[in-house]
Design a protein around this motif. Structure first.
Motif, PDB file in Angstrom:
ATOM      1  N   VAL A   1      14.875  -1.501  -5.788  1.00 42.42           N
ATOM      2  CA  VAL A   1      14.215  -0.211  -5.578  1.00 42.42           C
ATOM      3  C   VAL A   1      15.229   0.921  -5.684  1.00 42.42           C
ATOM      4  CG1 VAL A   1      12.935   1.206  -3.933  1.00 42.42           C
ATOM      5  CG2 VAL A   1      12.383  -1.214  -4.164  1.00 42.42           C
ATOM      6  N   GLY A  57       4.505   9.319  -4.073  1.00 39.48           N
ATOM      7  CA  GLY A  57       5.058   7.984  -3.862  1.00 39.48           C
ATOM      8  C   GLY A  57       4.959   7.525  -2.420  1.00 39.48           C
ATOM      9  N   SER A  78      -0.896   1.467   1.245  1.00 37.47           N
ATOM     10  CA  SER A  78      -1.039   0.194   0.542  1.00 37.47           C
ATOM     11  C   SER A  78      -0.056  -0.851   1.047  1.00 37.47           C
ATOM     12  CB  SER A  78      -0.837   0.415  -0.963  1.00 37.47           C
ATOM     13  OG  SER A  78       0.464   0.932  -1.218  1.00 37.47           O
ATOM     14  N   PHE A 114       2.089  -5.109  -4.138  1.00 35.54           N
ATOM     15  CA  PHE A 114       2.645  -4.459  -5.326  1.00 35.54           C
ATOM     16  C   PHE A 114       2.449  -2.947  -5.326  1.00 35.54           C
ATOM     17  CE2 PHE A 114       2.412  -3.124  -9.813  1.00 35.54           C
ATOM     18  CZ  PHE A 114       3.700  -3.488 -10.213  1.00 35.54           C
ATOM     19  N   PRO A 115       1.276  -2.408  -4.956  1.00 30.49           N
ATOM     20  CA  PRO A 115       1.142  -0.945  -4.895  1.00 30.49           C
ATOM     21  C   PRO A 115       2.150  -0.297  -3.947  1.00 30.49           C
ATOM     22  CG  PRO A 115      -1.011  -1.972  -4.852  1.00 30.49           C
ATOM     23  CD  PRO A 115      -0.012  -3.079  -4.694  1.00 30.49           C
ATOM     24  N   LEU A 120       5.141  -1.365  -3.419  1.00 30.33           N
ATOM     25  CA  LEU A 120       6.407  -1.381  -4.146  1.00 30.33           C
ATOM     26  C   LEU A 120       6.463  -0.248  -5.166  1.00 30.33           C
ATOM     27  CD1 LEU A 120       9.031  -3.014  -4.290  1.00 30.33           C
ATOM     28  CD2 LEU A 120       7.967  -4.411  -6.079  1.00 30.33           C
ATOM     29  N   VAL A 121       5.347  -0.005  -5.875  1.00 26.97           N
ATOM     30  CA  VAL A 121       5.291   1.086  -6.844  1.00 26.97           C
ATOM     31  C   VAL A 121       5.500   2.429  -6.143  1.00 26.97           C
ATOM     32  CG1 VAL A 121       3.798   2.331  -8.455  1.00 26.97           C
ATOM     33  CG2 VAL A 121       3.814  -0.170  -8.453  1.00 26.97           C
ATOM     34  N   GLY A 122       4.843   2.618  -5.005  1.00 27.28           N
ATOM     35  CA  GLY A 122       5.010   3.858  -4.261  1.00 27.28           C
ATOM     36  C   GLY A 122       6.439   4.077  -3.805  1.00 27.28           C
ATOM     37  N   VAL A 175       9.137   2.879  -5.216  1.00 25.86           N
ATOM     38  CA  VAL A 175       9.958   3.165  -6.393  1.00 25.86           C
ATOM     39  C   VAL A 175       9.836   4.638  -6.781  1.00 25.86           C
ATOM     40  CG1 VAL A 175      10.173   2.754  -8.870  1.00 25.86           C
ATOM     41  CG2 VAL A 175       9.997   0.820  -7.297  1.00 25.86           C
ATOM     42  N   LEU A 176       8.604   5.153  -6.810  1.00 24.59           N
ATOM     43  CA  LEU A 176       8.395   6.575  -7.128  1.00 24.59           C
ATOM     44  C   LEU A 176       9.089   7.479  -6.114  1.00 24.59           C
ATOM     45  CD1 LEU A 176       4.615   6.655  -8.157  1.00 24.59           C
ATOM     46  CD2 LEU A 176       6.599   6.968  -9.645  1.00 24.59           C
TER      47      LEU A 176
END
Length: 399
Positions: free
Chosen positions: A253, A287, A294, A297-298, A300-302, A304-305
């Motif tokens: 991350v 993010g 969530s 995976f969501p 994790l995406v948040g 990262v952003l």
């Protein structure tokens, strides 16, 4: 020594110091996962011991610009390497909570040296401001990212004490090399151009107030997210991962944040800073809000952003100080900039403990998203303030 050689060596050691600064500060948040069972304390109790670290990290950044005028930037950066190294060795030998808290406080004091002093040194020796700030940010971000993975791996295989001792020895070795290879502060090739060009503004006090709000709110998102990240992944990813994998995932991350800083460096050299500031700041509330709402995976995406925005913002903030503040005041300006961001964000540790006990990491991330929204609003205000009478600030020549 030739100015070009001095500048290259100075920038190299400033980058190394940046990596070590973030690394040493983030050893403890991961190490506590291994320390808790051995010491018989809870996560909340152990993470609370580091409050003094982050308070000192901000508080003692304020006088560094003034101390640099008296003792020299080279002397202070050497003290950074030595002080952090000795503090980590002290933590490696500590067992009682009060001793751990004491060494963490000392670590915060010496780690406070880097940002105001290292940033001023970098700006003075930089050939291209955005590029060199971007790479410097990458070094710092990789230091932060590697801290989780390396600490988790070392603690799992060799014990948490070794996880403190080895970086301590690295800091001492880096300090000795710095003193041997960088004989003086010097002016470097950057000083021939007065470092970064200064952009005139029509209403500096209004811009300063807006920027100060962004720094304080951004300091909160920075510290809450980086300190809590290993435990957030441990609790909310929805997988029963061992310590080593949790730390490694946290490292990945952070790597995304490092890549963002390279991009920000290029954008700073090509576009108006208020535009870059406003665009990047939008990612923080998005993010962090996604991460708060969530899991899996969501989440994790948040993260990262959010991490990309938070670490990219560091490059933008330093570029703004370099571009809007005259050279003779930059060391002091960096001191004030980091004092505002890091002292206020020293509240991050007790805030994490309080919110986690109340509503888990959903509450922690939700409140962080609110701080991110404040950063975004400040960036919009800065853009509007510089698009009128201070439009001349929009076009900064690339270096």
């Amino acid at each position: 020594m030739a100015p070009d050689v001095l500048s290259r060596r100075t920038i190299l050691f400033v980058n190394i110091a940046h990596a070590l600064d973030h690394f040493v500060l983030l050893i403890y948040p991961t190490a506590v996962l291994a320390m808790a069972p051995e010491l018989g304390l809870t996560y909340a109790a152990l993470i609370g011991l580091s409050t003094g670290t982050f308070v000192a990290f901000g508080l003692f950044s304020l006088p560094m610009g003034w101390l640099a005028e008296r003792w020299g930037r080279r002397t202070l950066l050497a003290a950074f390497f030595g002080g952090c190294g000795l503090s980590l060795l002290g933590l490696a030998a500590a067992s009682a909570p009060v001793v751990i808290a004491g060494w963490l406080l000392v670590l915060g004091l010496f780690s406070a040296i880097y940002h105001p002093i290292g940033s001023a040194m970098l700006v003075s020796h930089a050939r291209r401001l955005g590029r060199d700030l971007g790479w410097n940010g990458v070094w710092g971000n990789l230091g932060a990212g590697l801290a989780s993975g390396v600490t988790a791996l070392t603690a799992a295989w060799l014990g948490w004490r070794v996880a403190f001792a080895v970086p301590g020895l690295v800091c001492l070795a880096a300090g000795a090399a710095f003193l041997a290879l960088v004989p003086a502060d010097g002016e470097g090739h950057g000083r021939a151009k007065d470092g970064a060009p200064t952009i005139p503004v029509a209403n500096p006090l209004r811009l300063l107030a807006i920027f100060a709000v962004a720094i304080v709110a951004g300091g909160m998102t920075f510290n809450v997210t980086t300190i809590a990240l290993p435990k957030v992944l441990d609790e909310r990813l929805g997988m029963a991962l061992p310590l080593v994998l949790t730390g490694s995932l946290a490292t990945l991350v952070f790597v995304f944040g490092a890549l963002t800083q390279l991009l920000m460096g290029r954008l700073v050299d090509r576009f108006a800073l208020p535009v870059v500031f406003a665009g990047l700041a939008l990612l923080q509330p998005v993010g962090l809000g996604l991460a708060a709402a969530s899991t899996g995976f969501p989440l994790l995406v948040g993260l990262v952003l959010a991490m990309a925005a938070i670490y990219g913002q560091v490059v933008v903030n330093d570029a703004m100080v370099a571009r809007y503040v005259p050279p003779r005041l930059r060391a002091k300006a960096f001191s004030v900039r980091y004092f505002l961001g890091f002292t206020t964000s020293g509240l991050a540790v007790p805030l994490i403990a309080l919110l986690h006990g109340w509503g888990g990491f959903q509450a922690v991330l939700g409140v962080s998203a609110l701080f991110g929204a404040l950063v975004s609003a400040s960036a919009a205000g800065f853009f509007l303030a510089t698009s009128g009478g201070t439009a001349c600030a929009g076009q900064a020549p690339a270096e």
